[in-house]
Scaffold this motif. Structure first.
Motif, mmCIF file in Angstrom:
data_model
loop_
_atom_site.group_PDB
_atom_site.id
_atom_site.type_symbol
_atom_site.label_atom_id
_atom_site.label_comp_id
_atom_site.label_asym_id
_atom_site.label_seq_id
_atom_site.Cartn_x
_atom_site.Cartn_y
_atom_site.Cartn_z
ATOM 1 N N GLY A 95 25.690 32.018 66.744
ATOM 2 C CA GLY A 95 26.223 33.551 65.654
ATOM 3 C C GLY A 95 26.310 34.160 64.192
ATOM 4 O O GLY A 95 25.718 35.545 63.792
ATOM 5 N N ASP A 96 26.006 32.596 63.464
ATOM 6 C CA ASP A 96 25.943 32.458 62.335
ATOM 7 C C ASP A 96 24.363 32.929 62.146
ATOM 8 O O ASP A 96 23.941 33.435 61.518
ATOM 9 C CB ASP A 96 25.623 31.391 61.894
ATOM 10 N N THR A 97 22.873 33.029 63.314
ATOM 11 C CA THR A 97 21.844 32.935 62.922
ATOM 12 C C THR A 97 21.581 34.831 63.090
ATOM 13 O O THR A 97 20.487 35.504 62.320
ATOM 14 C CB THR A 97 20.438 32.730 63.958
ATOM 15 N N THR A 98 22.376 35.245 63.867
ATOM 16 C CA THR A 98 22.223 36.308 64.459
ATOM 17 C C THR A 98 22.543 37.090 62.735
ATOM 18 O O THR A 98 22.299 38.060 63.359
ATOM 19 C CB THR A 98 23.472 37.167 65.443
ATOM 20 N N ALA A 99 24.391 37.317 63.144
ATOM 21 C CA ALA A 99 24.698 37.521 61.846
ATOM 22 C C ALA A 99 24.279 37.805 60.117
ATOM 23 O O ALA A 99 23.534 38.782 59.402
ATOM 24 C CB ALA A 99 25.970 36.824 61.040
ATOM 25 N N LYS A 100 22.926 36.675 59.445
ATOM 26 C CA LYS A 100 22.435 36.316 59.022
ATOM 27 C C LYS A 100 20.782 36.883 59.064
ATOM 28 O O LYS A 100 20.595 38.037 57.929
ATOM 29 C CB LYS A 100 22.520 35.302 58.038
ATOM 30 N N ALA A 101 20.533 37.260 60.305
ATOM 31 C CA ALA A 101 19.741 38.076 60.740
ATOM 32 C C ALA A 101 20.149 39.264 60.154
ATOM 33 O O ALA A 101 19.053 40.170 59.348
ATOM 34 C CB ALA A 101 18.576 38.395 62.596
ATOM 35 N N ILE A 102 21.122 39.977 60.742
ATOM 36 C CA ILE A 102 21.353 41.154 60.548
ATOM 37 C C ILE A 102 21.630 41.644 59.031
ATOM 38 O O ILE A 102 20.906 42.967 59.359
ATOM 39 C CB ILE A 102 22.540 41.723 61.590
ATOM 40 N N ALA A 103 22.407 40.391 58.393
ATOM 41 C CA ALA A 103 22.602 41.094 57.237
ATOM 42 C C ALA A 103 21.130 41.076 56.071
ATOM 43 O O ALA A 103 20.788 41.908 55.404
ATOM 44 C CB ALA A 103 23.238 39.893 56.288
ATOM 45 N N VAL A 104 20.338 40.188 56.628
ATOM 46 C CA VAL A 104 19.071 40.728 56.003
ATOM 47 C C VAL A 104 18.247 41.888 56.248
ATOM 48 O O VAL A 104 17.601 42.702 55.149
ATOM 49 C CB VAL A 104 17.912 39.375 56.224
ATOM 50 N N ALA A 105 17.839 42.264 57.796
ATOM 51 C CA ALA A 105 17.267 43.493 57.911
ATOM 52 C C ALA A 105 18.552 44.343 58.005
ATOM 53 O O ALA A 105 16.905 45.762 56.700
ATOM 54 C CB ALA A 105 17.123 43.487 59.521
ATOM 55 N N ALA A 106 19.556 44.930 57.758
ATOM 56 C CA ALA A 106 20.320 45.759 56.729
ATOM 57 C C ALA A 106 20.468 45.973 55.067
ATOM 58 O O ALA A 106 21.025 46.867 54.652
ATOM 59 C CB ALA A 106 21.497 45.620 57.784
ATOM 60 N N GLN A 107 20.119 44.643 54.630
ATOM 61 C CA GLN A 107 20.017 44.576 53.843
ATOM 62 C C GLN A 107 21.208 44.181 53.149
ATOM 63 O O GLN A 107 22.061 44.733 51.564
ATOM 64 C CB GLN A 107 19.245 45.498 52.238
ATOM 65 N N LYS A 108 22.817 43.688 53.603
ATOM 66 C CA LYS A 108 23.807 43.503 52.973
ATOM 67 C C LYS A 108 24.382 41.810 52.864
ATOM 68 O O LYS A 108 23.704 41.240 53.349
ATOM 69 C CB LYS A 108 24.391 44.132 54.738
ATOM 70 N N PRO A 109 25.413 42.103 52.507
ATOM 71 C CA PRO A 109 25.746 40.792 51.704
ATOM 72 C C PRO A 109 26.223 39.828 53.310
ATOM 73 O O PRO A 109 26.890 40.763 54.054
ATOM 74 C CB PRO A 109 27.295 40.820 51.132
ATOM 75 N N PHE A 110 26.509 39.280 53.097
ATOM 76 C CA PHE A 110 27.579 37.643 54.334
ATOM 77 C C PHE A 110 27.622 37.054 53.745
ATOM 78 O O PHE A 110 28.227 36.688 52.557
ATOM 79 C CB PHE A 110 25.405 37.020 55.005
ATOM 80 N N LEU A 111 28.894 37.009 54.262
ATOM 81 C CA LEU A 111 30.312 36.395 54.566
ATOM 82 C C LEU A 111 29.890 35.034 55.768
ATOM 83 O O LEU A 111 30.379 35.178 56.620
ATOM 84 C CB LEU A 111 31.002 36.875 54.642
ATOM 85 N N SER A 112 30.196 33.878 55.293
ATOM 86 C CA SER A 112 30.484 32.686 56.216
ATOM 87 C C SER A 112 31.820 32.491 56.161
ATOM 88 O O SER A 112 32.069 31.986 55.214
ATOM 89 C CB SER A 112 29.585 31.928 55.755
ATOM 90 N N ILE A 113 33.068 32.429 57.433
ATOM 91 C CA ILE A 113 34.005 32.416 57.475
ATOM 92 C C ILE A 113 34.800 30.813 57.847
ATOM 93 O O ILE A 113 33.212 30.803 58.738
ATOM 94 C CB ILE A 113 34.118 33.415 57.703
#
Ligand code: KG4
Ligand code: ZN
Length: 342
Positions: A95-113
């Motif tokens: 989940g963490d890697t997928t979310a980070k990959a999406i955040a990088v590709a979409a250039q959006k902020p990432f939040l670790s919860i």
């Protein structure tokens, strides 16, 4: 739309693959949970390798399902959140890697919860008043905690469990009784038809004067009672099983309610909240309500859909953090299987 941030959240800390989209703290637009219970059930517990492989297969398509259901495109998302712990390392990583990959590709902020913060704040989902100071009982398969909540990200853990978590105790007791996995919901169902006074099980640490829990003695007591029944023990005897379940559940519930009410009184709480998978338990919900009513304290229970693992609570916790001015997390921040709440 309210103009609040649209947050896509991913939760894969254990055996549920979950994706949710929230419109700030206002609304959960969609909450998808793909359960793996059938996959792990033959093994009587979660098999980490199977869980992570299944997250890997299920997660990305589930993100597309969630976007479609919400009528949104990835470009409509303002921030991406993921559970970074506590949980199974191999599951968290997906989940963490997928979310980070999406955040990088979409250039959006990432939040670790933190998964536990997700549970902790989940009773407030959909509450227009938002997060308010409260005394919280969090009861899941991995944790049992009493937490004093002052505001978002301001928590004081008053007590935890010295051994098994409440949900773990339900599941282990269920296994001893030969019930299907997970034992919690099955014990809850059977307790409705059983006599809670049929077996006298210990209420460990009820009078210890602190907010610590211990459930391993209760588990041993169940095992001894079953062994003590000798030839009378029959896994197919519904009356006997229902009585065992009701007596076991009554013991767990009395301790959970007793400690929570004691903490609420000591800290002059005006609100009690209850969350985590075990908060689905009907015996706990009913007993906590009447105990809270008796001392004149408001009670907010997580809805059953937001009690067991889900991504709506991760989206909500991320939204609470953003709206409280707590900035996004670094992409360098790693998962932590043993992440603590504070
Ligand atoms: O919060 P959760 O989905 O996962 C963790 O973070 O651990 O909690 C799962 C736990 C399991 O132990 C399950 O048996 C328990 O919650 N549970 C219940 C009920 N529904 C789920 N325990 C008692 N009664 C229930 N109705
Ligand atoms: Zn959980």
């Amino acid at each position: 739309m309210s103009g609040k941030s649209i947050i896509l959240a991913i939760e894969t800390s254990c055996d549920e693959t979950a994706v949710a989209i929230a419109e700030g703290t206002d609304r959960i637009l969609v909450s998808e949970v793909a359960s793996q219970i059938d996959l792990h059930s033959p093994y009587g517990g979660v098999v980490p390798e199977l869980a992570s492989r299944n997250h890997n297969i299920t997660l990305r398509p589930l993100v597309d399902v969630a976007l479609k259901e919400a009528g949104l495109k990835m470009s409509d998302i303002d921030a991406i959140a993921a559970t970074s712990g506590p949980g199974l390392a191999s599951s968290l990583l997906i989940g963490d890697t997928t979310a980070k990959a999406i955040a990088v590709a979409a250039q959006k902020p990432f939040l670790s919860i933190n998964h536990m913060e997700g549970h902790l704040l989940s009773p407030f989902i959909g509450d227009p008043q938002g997060v308010r100071p409260n005394l919280s009982l969090v009861v899941s398969g991995g944790h049992t905690m009493i937490v004093k909540v002052d505001s978002v990200a301001s928590y004081d853990v008053l007590g935890t469990t010295l051994d098994d978590a409440a949900g773990e105790a339900f599941d282990k007791a269920g296994k001893m009784m030969g019930l299907p996995y997970p034992g919690g919901p099955e014990i809850d169902r059977r307790s409705e038809h059983g006599d809670p006074t049929a077996f006298d099980f210990p209420r460990a640490m009820l009078k210890s004067g602190d907010y610590q829990f211990s459930f391993s003695g209760l588990k041993t007591a169940v095992s001894h009672r079953i062994a003590g029944l000798g030839e009378r023990w029959d896994e197919n005897d519904d009356d006997l099983l229902n009585d065992l379940c009701a007596s076991f559940q009554a013991a767990v519930v009395e301790v959970l309610v007793g400690k929570t009410i004691a903490a609420a009184r000591a800290h002059h709480a005006s609100l009690i909240t209850v969350s985590g998978g075990v908060s689905c338990n009907r015996g706990l919900r009913t007993a906590m309500k009447s105990a809270a009513d008796k001392i004149g304290v408001e009670l907010l229970l997580a809805t059953p859909g937001h009690s067991t693992d889900n991504a709506a609570m991760i989206a909500y916790a991320a939204a609470c953090r953003l709206e409280s001015g707590i900035s996004s997390s670094s992409l360098d921040r790693d998962i932590n299987p043993n992440l603590r709440l504070v």
